[in-house]
Design a protein around this motif. Sequence first.
Motif, PDB file in Angstrom:
ATOM      1  N   ILE A 276      15.358 -11.115  61.764  1.00  0.00           N
ATOM      2  CA  ILE A 276      16.441  -9.827  61.058  1.00  0.00           C
ATOM      3  C   ILE A 276      17.357 -10.314  59.337  1.00  0.00           C
ATOM      4  O   ILE A 276      17.609 -10.481  60.316  1.00  0.00           O
ATOM      5  CB  ILE A 276      15.949  -8.477  61.774  1.00  0.00           C
ATOM      6  CG1 ILE A 276      14.813  -8.590  62.603  1.00  0.00           C
ATOM      7  CG2 ILE A 276      16.939  -7.682  61.469  1.00  0.00           C
ATOM      8  CD1 ILE A 276      15.189  -7.407  63.672  1.00  0.00           C
ATOM      9  N   PRO A 277      17.409 -10.489  59.040  1.00  0.00           N
ATOM     10  CA  PRO A 277      18.145 -10.741  58.284  1.00  0.00           C
ATOM     11  C   PRO A 277      19.110 -10.043  58.296  1.00  0.00           C
ATOM     12  O   PRO A 277      19.357  -8.330  58.607  1.00  0.00           O
ATOM     13  CB  PRO A 277      17.706 -10.174  57.038  1.00  0.00           C
ATOM     14  CG  PRO A 277      16.895  -9.619  57.145  1.00  0.00           C
ATOM     15  CD  PRO A 277      16.073  -9.934  58.042  1.00  0.00           C
ATOM     16  N   VAL A 278      20.518  -9.935  58.360  1.00  0.00           N
ATOM     17  CA  VAL A 278      21.494  -8.900  58.595  1.00  0.00           C
ATOM     18  C   VAL A 278      22.671  -9.517  57.651  1.00  0.00           C
ATOM     19  O   VAL A 278      23.230 -10.883  56.956  1.00  0.00           O
ATOM     20  CB  VAL A 278      22.797  -9.442  59.334  1.00  0.00           C
ATOM     21  CG1 VAL A 278      24.231  -8.724  60.014  1.00  0.00           C
ATOM     22  CG2 VAL A 278      21.581  -9.206  61.485  1.00  0.00           C
ATOM     23  N   VAL A 279      23.186  -8.591  56.809  1.00  0.00           N
ATOM     24  CA  VAL A 279      24.119  -8.359  55.474  1.00  0.00           C
ATOM     25  C   VAL A 279      25.516  -7.492  55.727  1.00  0.00           C
ATOM     26  O   VAL A 279      25.769  -6.813  56.400  1.00  0.00           O
ATOM     27  CB  VAL A 279      23.500  -8.015  54.542  1.00  0.00           C
ATOM     28  CG1 VAL A 279      25.165  -7.973  53.301  1.00  0.00           C
ATOM     29  CG2 VAL A 279      22.117  -8.840  54.245  1.00  0.00           C
ATOM     30  N   PHE A 280      26.262  -8.072  56.235  1.00  0.00           N
ATOM     31  CA  PHE A 280      27.560  -7.119  56.447  1.00  0.00           C
ATOM     32  C   PHE A 280      28.454  -7.195  54.971  1.00  0.00           C
ATOM     33  O   PHE A 280      28.085  -7.390  54.115  1.00  0.00           O
ATOM     34  CB  PHE A 280      28.356  -8.430  57.303  1.00  0.00           C
ATOM     35  CG  PHE A 280      28.173  -9.295  57.821  1.00  0.00           C
ATOM     36  CD1 PHE A 280      28.680  -7.746  59.618  1.00  0.00           C
ATOM     37  CD2 PHE A 280      27.918 -10.261  58.697  1.00  0.00           C
ATOM     38  CE1 PHE A 280      27.626  -9.034  61.052  1.00  0.00           C
ATOM     39  CE2 PHE A 280      27.206 -10.991  60.033  1.00  0.00           C
ATOM     40  CZ  PHE A 280      27.828 -10.010  61.095  1.00  0.00           C
TER      41      PHE A 280
END
Lengths: 337, 337
Positions: free
Chosen positions: B145-149
């Motif tokens: 699951i990609p995460v972008v902050f």
Amino acid sequence: MEKKLPTIKEIARRLNISASTVSRALHDHPSIGLRTKMAVKKLAAELNYEPNQTAIFFKQRKTFTIGLVLPNLREEFFSAAINGIEDVALDHNYIVLIGQSHDDLAREQKLVESMKNHRVDGIIASISSSTTHIEHFEQMKNYEIPVVFFDRVPDAKDIHSVSCNLYDSSVEAVEWLIKNGHKRVAFLQGPSTLNMKNERLDGYMEAHKKHKLPVDESLIVSTDLSLEGTQKAIDSLLQLKKRPTAVLSFNDYVTLDAIQYARQKKLTINKDICFVSYANVPVTQYVEYPPLASVEQFPYDQGVSATELLFRLIEKKTSRLEAPYENIVLKSELIIR
Amino acid sequence: MEKKLPTIKEIARRLNISASTVSRALHDHPSIGLRTKMAVKKLAAELNYEPNQTAIFFKQRKTFTIGLVLPNLREEFFSAAINGIEDVALDHNYIVLIGQSHDDLAREQKLVESMKNHRVDGIIASISSSTTHIEHFEQMKNYEIPVVFFDRVPDAKDIHSVSCNLYDSSVEAVEWLIKNGHKRVAFLQGPSTLNMKNERLDGYMEAHKKHKLPVDESLIVSTDLSLEGTQKAIDSLLQLKKRPTAVLSFNDYVTLDAIQYARQKKLTINKDICFVSYANVPVTQYVEYPPLASVEQFPYDQGVSATELLFRLIEKKTSRLEAPYENIVLKSELIIR
DNA sequence: ATAATAACGACAAACGTTTGCGGAAAATAG
DNA sequence: CTATTTTCCGCAAACGTTTGTCGTTATTAT
């Protein structure tokens, strides 16, 4: 970084038992012996097994998700309401899908459609100002998705709703103004779609009646909530020969615009004209000329109440019980600065 | 009020064809003849067939849902960011799961966990002020699951992020104050967890260096963002023998509290002391003494940019491509009143 | 010891959809 | 008129889990 997530089948294969046994073991089903139960749990822990919720959602016909459709998040009223909604949802191990209609009917419809597709277990909604019908919500009955409206509640029967009693506090607000010597109190209302059940106006009328004051129709104006709409409404009040000395105004945001505009027109706030409003949003603490009083609508509590109602409906649905339509009315409170 | 929703199987049964044919027909698969395709579509329309998304989610291992974890929705910065996020998501036929951490690490962890269980296709996050580590986010790699902050970006490598360049505008802000005659500019920073990459302070320092002004450590104070924390920080500045004449302050909300407090202490804003801030939130338009200038951080654009990045990552994932870590930096802009 | 009961676990179906593969009929080529 | 290709569609497996039913073994009662 494992590529394949462990499944029940995988555990079953490794232990040379059947998948059903693994499933039951993990659920502490009584018909599974202690020995195998332990073995299953041990391996599950080792493999870091976690059930695939999408499979469960599919099988159980439940997603543990509620949909929330509201006009916007900008207004602190709504963001406060979400807090209540989210807190209750989390307590029930639910999570919240969100959608802003931006007061656009088409977008609201699209959002409801999308939430239906995602098979939410229920929907909480506050309708947009351009919502002239609620077919898209009524459709949800076909999918057995309960809908609870809050705050901005459509004027329809056979719906569930949570809202504030604005009638009593509207009476109170106007009476308070009258007691403070105001003889001409204007009423700035919202767009007609949000006025179908116009408690604010009814209260305004009642207070006049109670004090045997005539109601001047030219003092009743309305705004579409936009800056321009509000300015136009205020303008029409200022152009009257006999100007009002006070305004009961749809909500704090509208009121801030109104006050700003009145100042531009060289009026002295609270001397030439004063404002009483609805919502009592916290930002008014910081402004120079806040409304003199505002009707607190307890958004957090409304959110909590709406969500609790929704969960009762979800519960009823799974136990196949009839649920009568509930229309919960919370009280509001006139806050005087 | 139909109880059973129509399925592909049902259509197949009625038409005496196989379910796979129905599925392909509905998807305009080339290997289905025109005649049967028409028949299927006709019946599907009649029955009001709609695919069961939960089944599709399960099968496709995709939920068309993104998770959004942020500190709160109260701050207009975040609610504006959501607008950008939601708009892009809707364009991609995605929907947004929301969770507020309320600056609590445990709650943030629970939310991420919950979103993982719901098998979101990706997560966008702005970390809480009490987030001392990001293991819970890094775990998401195990689930692909990609995460972008965005905005509040942790100080770590191997992450994707979108944020604003606050360094340049911080330099600019302090220079602007210096040019306006201020010799002692204080710096009110946020909690240490949000200062790991302290562009604001670095800019503050740089401006001093550039203008050969000494940096007085006692002018650098910090707040945990609470009202009390801010008041304490301002107090410590006011107790100095040589008080600052200007403050560069963490964000507009903190600044509003600071200004209110300074006024309580009988200081005249913009005379005894003035404030420059970050965020440029719209509510400051209504307040009596807004910050003199504020750094616009374009929350909507940050939201759009973060979401677009996330979709690129989701795309890459499905096509099994390597995705290099991207750290997008948008520019900010000092807005002078 | 035999029969009845209880304890445990396997089998298979089901939820609704997608998809690889293979096969029959129809169309075309030779 | 046979051989080859094309067109169209069905079969079955798969995704991961839950659950009703049934069969085996172990336990108890007679």
